[in-house]
Design a protein around this motif. Structure first.
Motif, PDB file in Angstrom:
ATOM      1  N   ALA A   1      -3.877   5.954  93.881  1.00  0.00           N
ATOM      2  CA  ALA A   1      -3.171   7.148  93.417  1.00  0.00           C
ATOM      3  C   ALA A   1      -3.678   7.591  92.052  1.00  0.00           C
ATOM      4  O   ALA A   1      -3.891   8.783  91.818  1.00  0.00           O
ATOM      5  CB  ALA A   1      -1.669   6.880  93.355  1.00  0.00           C
ATOM      6  N   SER A   2      -3.911   6.646  91.172  1.00  0.00           N
ATOM      7  CA  SER A   2      -4.377   7.046  89.842  1.00  0.00           C
ATOM      8  C   SER A   2      -5.803   7.559  89.889  1.00  0.00           C
ATOM      9  O   SER A   2      -6.140   8.539  89.230  1.00  0.00           O
ATOM     10  CB  SER A   2      -4.264   5.874  88.865  1.00  0.00           C
ATOM     11  N   THR A   3      -6.637   6.911  90.684  1.00  0.00           N
ATOM     12  CA  THR A   3      -8.029   7.337  90.738  1.00  0.00           C
ATOM     13  C   THR A   3      -8.169   8.712  91.379  1.00  0.00           C
ATOM     14  O   THR A   3      -8.796   9.611  90.816  1.00  0.00           O
ATOM     15  CB  THR A   3      -8.868   6.314  91.512  1.00  0.00           C
ATOM     16  N   LEU A   4      -7.580   8.896  92.540  1.00  0.00           N
ATOM     17  CA  LEU A   4      -7.751  10.158  93.260  1.00  0.00           C
ATOM     18  C   LEU A   4      -6.789  11.245  92.769  1.00  0.00           C
ATOM     19  O   LEU A   4      -7.169  12.401  92.640  1.00  0.00           O
ATOM     20  CB  LEU A   4      -7.557   9.921  94.758  1.00  0.00           C
ATOM     21  N   GLY A   5      -5.547  10.870  92.500  1.00  0.00           N
ATOM     22  CA  GLY A   5      -4.552  11.864  92.095  1.00  0.00           C
ATOM     23  C   GLY A   5      -4.778  12.390  90.698  1.00  0.00           C
ATOM     24  O   GLY A   5      -4.925  13.599  90.482  1.00  0.00           O
ATOM     25  N   VAL A   6      -4.807  11.507  89.732  1.00  0.00           N
ATOM     26  CA  VAL A   6      -4.992  11.935  88.343  1.00  0.00           C
ATOM     27  C   VAL A   6      -6.397  12.485  88.145  1.00  0.00           C
ATOM     28  O   VAL A   6      -6.588  13.459  87.410  1.00  0.00           O
ATOM     29  CB  VAL A   6      -4.689  10.764  87.383  1.00  0.00           C
ATOM     30  N   GLY A   7      -7.375  11.895  88.808  1.00  0.00           N
ATOM     31  CA  GLY A   7      -8.736  12.415  88.712  1.00  0.00           C
ATOM     32  C   GLY A   7      -8.840  13.846  89.212  1.00  0.00           C
ATOM     33  O   GLY A   7      -9.514  14.680  88.600  1.00  0.00           O
ATOM     34  N   GLY A   8      -8.159  14.156  90.304  1.00  0.00           N
ATOM     35  CA  GLY A   8      -8.181  15.525  90.825  1.00  0.00           C
ATOM     36  C   GLY A   8      -7.497  16.522  89.904  1.00  0.00           C
ATOM     37  O   GLY A   8      -7.963  17.656  89.738  1.00  0.00           O
TER      38      GLY A   8
END
Length: 117
Positions: A46-53
Motif C-alpha cells: 500500500a505504501s509503495t503503490l498508493g503513496v507512490g502514485g
C-alpha cells in the motif's frame, strides 16, 4: 490557477484513483489478515503503490503548472527503497523471535509417496 489540458487532468485523476484503491486494499488487508507475517505484506504494498502514485500525480500537477519540485521525486524514491527493506528486516526479526504464523503446515495427501507401502 490556469486550466490544465483534459488529458493531463484525466491522467492525474486516474493516478489518484488507482493510488486510493491500493491504499484502501492495504488498509483492508491490515484488518483482515490474521497474523504478523500476513499483515506485513499489506502496508508495504500500500505504501509503495498508493503513496507512490499520489506523489507521481503531484509531480505531474507541479510540472504542468510550472512549479516542478524535486521533493516529490525524492520522497517517492525514499519510499520505494525503504518500504521493502523495512519489511524484510521486520520479517527477519519476527523469524528470529519465532513469532507464530497462522499459515500452518501443508497437509499430507493420502496419495503421496510416504503413504504408499
Amino acid at each position: 490557477m490556469n486550466a490544465l489540458h483534459p488529458v493531463l487532468d484525466a491522467a492525474i485523476a486516474l493516478l489518484l484513483l488507482v493510488s486510493a484503491f491500493f491504499l484502501l486494499v492495504g488498509a483492508l488487508g491490515m484488518l483482515r489478515f490474521r497474523d504478523f507475517f500476513q499483515r506485513l505484506h499489506a502496508p508495504t504494498k500500500a505504501s509503495t503503490l498508493g503513496v507512490g502514485g499520489v506523489l507521481i500525480a503531484s509531480m505531474l500537477l507541479g510540472a504542468a503548472t510550472g512549479r516542478f519540485g524535486v521533493h516529490e521525486l525524492l520522497i517517492t524514491l525514499f519510499i520505494f527503497i525503504t518500504a521493502p527493506v523495512s519489511a524484510n528486516l521486520l520479517a527477519k526479526a519476527a523469524l528470529h523471535l519465532k513469532v507464530e504464523s497462522g499459515a500452518g503446515q501443508p497437509e499430507k495427501r493420502a496419495d503421496s509417496a510416504e503413504a504408499q507401502p
